[in-house]
Design an enzyme around this catalytic site. Structure first.
Site, PDB file in Angstrom:
ATOM      1  N   ASP A 103       0.827  -1.210   0.000  1.00 41.00           N
ATOM      2  CA  ASP A 103       0.000   0.000   0.000  1.00 41.00           C
ATOM      3  C   ASP A 103       0.859   1.256   0.000  1.00 41.00           C
ATOM      4  O   ASP A 103       2.020   1.246   0.443  1.00 41.00           O
ATOM      5  CB  ASP A 103      -0.956   0.004   1.196  1.00 41.00           C
ATOM      6  CG  ASP A 103      -0.247  -0.110   2.544  1.00 41.00           C
ATOM      7  OD1 ASP A 103       0.741  -0.858   2.632  1.00 41.00           O
ATOM      8  OD2 ASP A 103      -0.684   0.550   3.505  1.00 41.00           O
ATOM      9  N   GLU A 166       0.206  -1.520   5.787  1.00 44.85           N
ATOM     10  CA  GLU A 166       1.263  -1.060   6.695  1.00 44.85           C
ATOM     11  C   GLU A 166       1.102   0.418   7.009  1.00 44.85           C
ATOM     12  O   GLU A 166       1.362   0.852   8.139  1.00 44.85           O
ATOM     13  CB  GLU A 166       2.635  -1.313   6.069  1.00 44.85           C
ATOM     14  CG  GLU A 166       3.806  -1.083   7.019  1.00 44.85           C
ATOM     15  CD  GLU A 166       4.297   0.367   7.077  1.00 44.85           C
ATOM     16  OE1 GLU A 166       5.017   0.713   8.027  1.00 44.85           O
ATOM     17  OE2 GLU A 166       3.944   1.157   6.172  1.00 44.85           O
TER      18      GLU A 166
END
Length: 435
Positions: A103, A166
């Site tokens: 991400d 994350e």
């Protein structure tokens, strides 16, 4: 052939193999940047996992696509997908795992390059996630593929994972996978997370963090007669004033022996993440005026980063004590305090096997002495340590940490090539040993 000569021979072979894959490394990084895996809300996770699966299947990796159902943010519209790619060697040995998050944060304003084009300019690849951390993911893939191409019957196993979320805590990614046993010490022995910490640095861990929410309460009244109400925003202002007077100076005096970078993060810190009070912001197309009301509630979110010398319970008590001091001094002061989440500091031993292997790899590949650092913010090592109980874990990867989340984020191509060599040398060290 002596042991040292054998190691040197393998390193020379890996250097040639990685050099031959330079153009592939650039193209791979560009492809990853062009998949806009924005978080929030968590877009195109399955697309990038499928891409990684197709890529690594060609090198003999077995693929597991895993959705972290029920985790924060997971929905049918934005499912939290993860991919784990594993290749077994020809005989028994340890497993070395390269973990990268898939991400990226929003692009934001101020770019001179298109944030999701993966433009190459002046030896750099530009784009959101180039540095944090798709360049590191690409470098770890090239390192593993080069190693496998040379020695398909190595001892042990190699894993490469692309994991979700994350940037928002990792709960739909590494945390969930650790809960399912994918980061247990029985299954995985060494972990390298290619976060951007500079190619000559080994990141041993990170500071602790506590996110919390403070609410102050008042009483609504007409704005022309505020004395009939009780302004929650003024109460929150008193909280901020007490923070400025007592808390922030006290935090600045707390210093750590952890090698945190940059130097300003070697002290305890707190950020006021957001502040809300009174009426909600109007819709963008609303052309009217606010109503005359005394705010009856205000809300603050704080982001407290703490040191390995501090205890989580003391960090919490520090804030609660501050609120109690304000309460004792202000008539009608009422508050709620809620801890949103907390992660303790972690730091791998400098004598851990993965640390020593990467140290030797940096000396061989870059001809310089490695530097030990600790990250000012957390990353997914927290879950591998706390949930997975796996201690032999570090962050190592290409890129400059200060570029993360910035406009015109980039990763240097030479840095990626060098880091791929370091990761490949460390992989050889951990699987083949020094013999």
């Amino acid at each position: 052939m002596t042991d040292d000569a054998a190691v040197l021979g393998r390193q020379r072979a890996l250097t040639r193999e990685i050099a031959a894959r330079r153009d592939d490394l650039v193209a791979l990084t560009q492809d990853l940047i062009r998949i806009p895996t924005l978080n929030p809300p968590g877009e195109f996770y399955r697309d990038i996992c499928d891409y990684l699966a197709r890529r690594l299947e060609k090198s003999g990796f077995d693929i597991k696509l895993l959705r972290a159902e029920g985790t924060p943010g997971d929905s049918d519209r934005h499912p939290r997908w993860n991919v784990i790619c594993r290749r077994e060697g020809g005989r028994a040995g340890p497993c070395v795992h390269f973990n990268s998050h898939i991400d990226v944060v929003s692009a934001g304003a101020g770019w001179t390059f298109e944030p999701f084009d993966g433009t190459v300019s002046d030896g750099k690849i530009y784009g959101r996630g180039a540095c944090d951390m798709k360049g590191g993911l690409a470098a770890s893939i090239i390192a593993a593929e080069a190693f496998v191409a040379l020695w398909s019957d190595y001892p042990g196993a190699i894993e490469i994972s692309g994991t979700a979320d994350e940037e928002t805590g990792g709960y739909g990614g590494v945390a969930w996978l650790a809960e399912q046993g994918y980061f247990s010490p029985e299954r995985v022995q060494h972990v390298i997370i290619p976060e951007p910490l500079n190619k000559d640095r080994i990141c041993l861990g990170h500071r602790g963090v506590m996110w919390a929410q403070i609410r102050t309460h008042g009483r609504i009244a007409h704005g022309s007669m505020p004395f009939l109400g009780d302004c929650a925003v003024r109460h929150m202002g008193a909280v901020i004033s007490e923070m400025e007077t007592s808390l922030f100076p006290a935090l600045a005096q707390k210093r750590t022996a952890m090698p945190v970078v940059p130097d300003g993060a070697r002290q305890s810190t707190m950020n006021i993440n957001s502040l809300h009070g009174g009426q909600a912001e109007p819709e963008p197309d609303f052309t009217g005026f606010p109503s005359a009301c005394v705010p009856d509630e205000a809300r603050m979110v704080i982001d407290r980063r703490y040191l390995i010398e501090e205890r989580a319970e003391d960090v919490r008590e520090e804030i609660v004590s501050l609120l109690e001091r304000v309460k004792a001094e202000r008539t009608g002061f009422r508050y709620d305090f809620e801890e949103l989440w907390q992660v303790s500091p972690t730091m791998t031993s400098v004598d851990a096997p993965v640390v020593k292997a990467v140290e030797r790899a940096i000396r061989s590949a870059l001809s310089c002495e490695p530097v030990h650092v600790v990250s000012p913010g957390t990353y997914d090592q927290k879950h591998i340590d706390r949930i997975g109980r796996l201690k032999d874990c570090i962050a190592y990867g290409p890129g400059i940490l200060d570029l993360a989340h910035q406009p015109d984020e980039y990763v240097g191509i030479e840095d990626m090539v060098d880091s791929a060599k370091v990761m490949a040398f460390a992989l050889d060290d951990l699987l083949h040993g020094r013999a």
